[in-house]
Design a protein around this motif. Structure first.
Motif, PDB file in Angstrom:
ATOM      1  N   SER A 185       0.805  -1.224   0.000  1.00 22.01           N
ATOM      2  CA  SER A 185       0.000   0.000   0.000  1.00 22.01           C
ATOM      3  C   SER A 185       0.840   1.278   0.000  1.00 22.01           C
ATOM      4  O   SER A 185       0.654   2.141  -0.864  1.00 22.01           O
ATOM      5  CB  SER A 185      -0.972  -0.003   1.186  1.00 22.01           C
ATOM      6  N   LYS A 189       1.296   3.936  -3.316  1.00 18.67           N
ATOM      7  CA  LYS A 189       1.018   5.364  -3.168  1.00 18.67           C
ATOM      8  C   LYS A 189       2.239   6.196  -3.547  1.00 18.67           C
ATOM      9  O   LYS A 189       2.114   7.263  -4.165  1.00 18.67           O
ATOM     10  CB  LYS A 189       0.602   5.683  -1.734  1.00 18.67           C
ATOM     11  N   ASP A 217      -1.465  13.197   2.110  1.00 19.78           N
ATOM     12  CA  ASP A 217      -2.049  12.182   2.995  1.00 19.78           C
ATOM     13  C   ASP A 217      -2.887  12.848   4.084  1.00 19.78           C
ATOM     14  O   ASP A 217      -3.991  12.399   4.408  1.00 19.78           O
ATOM     15  CB  ASP A 217      -0.951  11.321   3.624  1.00 19.78           C
ATOM     16  N   ILE A 220      -6.111  14.422   2.434  1.00 16.35           N
ATOM     17  CA  ILE A 220      -7.107  13.417   2.044  1.00 16.35           C
ATOM     18  C   ILE A 220      -7.788  12.836   3.279  1.00 16.35           C
ATOM     19  O   ILE A 220      -8.993  12.563   3.277  1.00 16.35           O
ATOM     20  CB  ILE A 220      -6.455  12.321   1.192  1.00 16.35           C
ATOM     21  N   TYR A 297      -4.509  10.053  -7.198  1.00 17.14           N
ATOM     22  CA  TYR A 297      -3.601   9.539  -6.172  1.00 17.14           C
ATOM     23  C   TYR A 297      -4.148   8.337  -5.402  1.00 17.14           C
ATOM     24  O   TYR A 297      -3.664   7.215  -5.527  1.00 17.14           O
ATOM     25  CB  TYR A 297      -3.258  10.684  -5.220  1.00 17.14           C
ATOM     26  N   ASP A 298      -5.204   8.556  -4.638  1.00 17.57           N
ATOM     27  CA  ASP A 298      -5.634   7.562  -3.663  1.00 17.57           C
ATOM     28  C   ASP A 298      -6.327   6.347  -4.292  1.00 17.57           C
ATOM     29  O   ASP A 298      -6.034   5.209  -3.940  1.00 17.57           O
ATOM     30  CB  ASP A 298      -6.565   8.218  -2.635  1.00 17.57           C
ATOM     31  N   THR A 299      -7.237   6.571  -5.226  1.00 18.88           N
ATOM     32  CA  THR A 299      -8.020   5.457  -5.762  1.00 18.88           C
ATOM     33  C   THR A 299      -7.172   4.497  -6.585  1.00 18.88           C
ATOM     34  O   THR A 299      -7.341   3.276  -6.503  1.00 18.88           O
ATOM     35  CB  THR A 299      -9.181   5.974  -6.623  1.00 18.88           C
ATOM     36  N   SER A 301      -3.884   3.897  -6.353  1.00 18.23           N
ATOM     37  CA  SER A 301      -3.001   3.117  -5.475  1.00 18.23           C
ATOM     38  C   SER A 301      -3.792   2.038  -4.744  1.00 18.23           C
ATOM     39  O   SER A 301      -3.281   0.926  -4.523  1.00 18.23           O
ATOM     40  CB  SER A 301      -2.292   4.037  -4.471  1.00 18.23           C
ATOM     41  N   SER A 302      -5.050   2.319  -4.384  1.00 19.88           N
ATOM     42  CA  SER A 302      -5.895   1.306  -3.748  1.00 19.88           C
ATOM     43  C   SER A 302      -6.167   0.160  -4.708  1.00 19.88           C
ATOM     44  O   SER A 302      -6.131  -1.025  -4.315  1.00 19.88           O
ATOM     45  CB  SER A 302      -7.229   1.920  -3.302  1.00 19.88           C
ATOM     46  N   VAL A 481      -8.625   0.468   2.774  1.00 20.34           N
ATOM     47  CA  VAL A 481      -7.290   0.630   3.352  1.00 20.34           C
ATOM     48  C   VAL A 481      -6.947  -0.612   4.165  1.00 20.34           C
ATOM     49  O   VAL A 481      -7.665  -0.970   5.104  1.00 20.34           O
ATOM     50  CB  VAL A 481      -7.227   1.877   4.261  1.00 20.34           C
TER      51      VAL A 481
END
Length: 493
Positions: A185, A189, A217, A220, A297-299, A301-302, A481
């Motif tokens: 994870s 990111k 980070d 968000i 960024y976040d979605t 990497s998830s 997460v």
């Protein structure tokens, strides 16, 4: 990214207070909602459902479903109890009408639907966008998404695939290859933020990239926090982080403008440069860059992390992905980078990603706002539907992938992980909506697809892996997460 202790204390204290005053507030609500009907005005037939506790609504149950990595429970229970078409609820002070099923998705995504408009949580507006008295937040988002759609067109993104591959190779060499165990994870990111910095701002220096990572980070995390701006709260930290990011982006904009004026830009044509040349103001550029970072960024990497998790859990699926990716690798020269044609060959790998998103959506859904009164499924959604308690707020509409993604009517044996269901098959319209649907499809879909496939290609062709914690749990914050960041043990190929 867990809720800060202050936010947790606030939520629990809030609930206790609500329990103490609920009788009086319920009486107040009764008078507000039914006063008109008792005086002779026709009572509206609102969607079925319940608002839960005054002010707090059903937020506690929603948070518990997120923490248990089972957000669909909140949706499916209410669909069964109230309506499979649309029901009402209330979360953190927002009255919400939840539209369900393909029909609900189609209604909210229809370009001819003039009754609804995009809406984003107020925390996003306060954290990521500059205040502008001449332009509403909704207008800003429309413009931002318009530019994002131009930048994210497949034909525009094709030239960035070699850059994605080059950066992925360098990232794997430095962050994966020296080790026998890694945490997926944080590494995924690290890659997605570095790529965004490169493509949006032409930032390549790792130290400068790291200076963006921590503030993002924090920012968000504030999106889903209690919006109390007091020292020590998650929301307060997010606002401070946003100011840091704003100042950093300002420095890059002014430096790039100076380079352009002095003809020292060295041919850089990133997103920021194109916006400067388009004559955008500094505030407009900052807003759009912030929006693009949030979207990229976040979605993604998830999604990368989840695909790697599922490949570890299903060796036969890993083997098929491995064969597909090795065939592509063997067709390349020793130092030749991936291109558009290579990515188009990664069909089964993308089927795996689609099946992952069907089971675990990387985003919880999207929001709309009623701009005029309309009727849906026999129920009236009023214009500007307000909840009057301590403050007034507009009624919001939410779409959710959970009402179709795990529905056996559209996906047989919905709990089974089966990427083959996407091979040569196109799901029924508006049943598979991880990126939205219709003309309101997320403009970043192809960017996320290319970025994910390129990263998985570089991991699969270098390693086999096993989960260090086989049954590691994940929960939802802004997206899924993993509690420990998905540590895996590597076998180098």
């Amino acid at each position: 990214m867990d809720l800060h202790w202050f936010d947790q204390l606030y939520l629990h204290a809030h609930l206790i207070i609500i329990l103490c005053v609920s009788v009086g507030l319920i009486y107040l609500f009764y008078n507000i909602y039914y006063k008109k009907s008792s005086s002779g005005t026709t009572k509206l037939k609102l969607p079925p459902g319940r608002k839960g506790f005054p002010l707090f609504g059903e937020t506690l149950d929603f948070i518990l479903s997120l923490r248990s990595a089972n957000p669909e429970r909140f949706i499916t229970e209410r669909m069964k109890k109230h309506s499979a078409d649309v029901f009402q609820t209330s979360l953190l002070g927002e009255d919400i009408a939840v539209f369900c099923g393909p029909s609900g998705n189609k209604f909210l995504y229809s370009p001819s639907n003039k009754n609804v408009t995009s809406w984003w949580p107020r925390t996003i507006a306060k954290i990521f966008f500059q205040p502008d008295v001449n332009q509403s937040f909704g207008e800003k988002m429309v413009k931002t998404l318009g530019h994002l759609m131009q930048f994210m067109k497949p034909e525009s993104l094709q030239r960035y695939i070699p850059v994605m591959d080059s950066m992925a190779k360098d990232h794997i060499h430095k962050e994966w290859s020296p080790y026998k165990e890694v945490r997926v994870s944080p590494l995924s990111k690290k890659y997605t933020i570095a790529l965004a910095c490169r493509l949006f701002l032409s930032i390549e220096d790792p130290k400068t990239v790291a200076e963006f990572t921590q503030p993002y980070d924090l920012a968000i995390a504030g999106v889903i926090s209690v919006p109390i701006n007091l020292p020590g709260t998650t929301f307060n930290r997010a606002l401070k982080a946003s100011k840091i990011l704003t100042e950093k982006i300002k420095i890059f904009i002014r430096k790039r403008k100076m380079e352009l004026e002095e003809n020292k830009n060295s041919g850089k044509m990133d997103l920021m440069t194109s916006m400067i040349l388009d004559g955008m103001t500094e505030i407009e550029i900052i807003d759009k860059i912030q929006g693009f970072f949030v979207a990229s960024y976040d979605t993604t990497s998830s999604l990368i992390t989840l695909v790697i998790s599922y490949l570890a859990a299903y060796p036969h699926v890993y083997h098929k992905v491995f064969e597909e990716q090795m065939k592509i690798l063997k067709s390349k020269g020793e130092r030749e980078l991936l291109n558009w044609e290579d990515v188009q060959k990664m069909k089964y790998t993308w089927c795996v990603a689609c099946e992952v998103m069907r089971l675990v959506p990387v985003a919880l859904g999207g929001f709309r706002e009623a701009t005029s009164e309309f009727t849906y499924a026999g129920y009236t959604i009023p214009k500007g539907w307000k909840l009057t308690a301590l403050y007034s707020i507009f009624e919001q509409l939410i779409w959710t992938p959970h009402s179709t993604h795990k529905n056996s009517e559209y996906f047989p044996k919905p709990e089974k992980f089966d990427p083959s269901r996407f091979e040569g098959n196109i799901p029924a319209p508006y049943t598979f909506v991880p990126f939205g649907g219709g003309t309101l499809m997320c403009p970043g879909k192809q960017y996320a697809r290319f970025e994910t496939l390129v990263y998985i290609h570089n991991v699969v062709t270098k390693f086999k892996w096993e989960k260090v914690i086989p049954n590691e749990k994940f929960k939802y914050i802004l997206g899924p997460v993993f509690e420990k960041g998905l540590p895996i043990s590597l076998v180098h190929l």
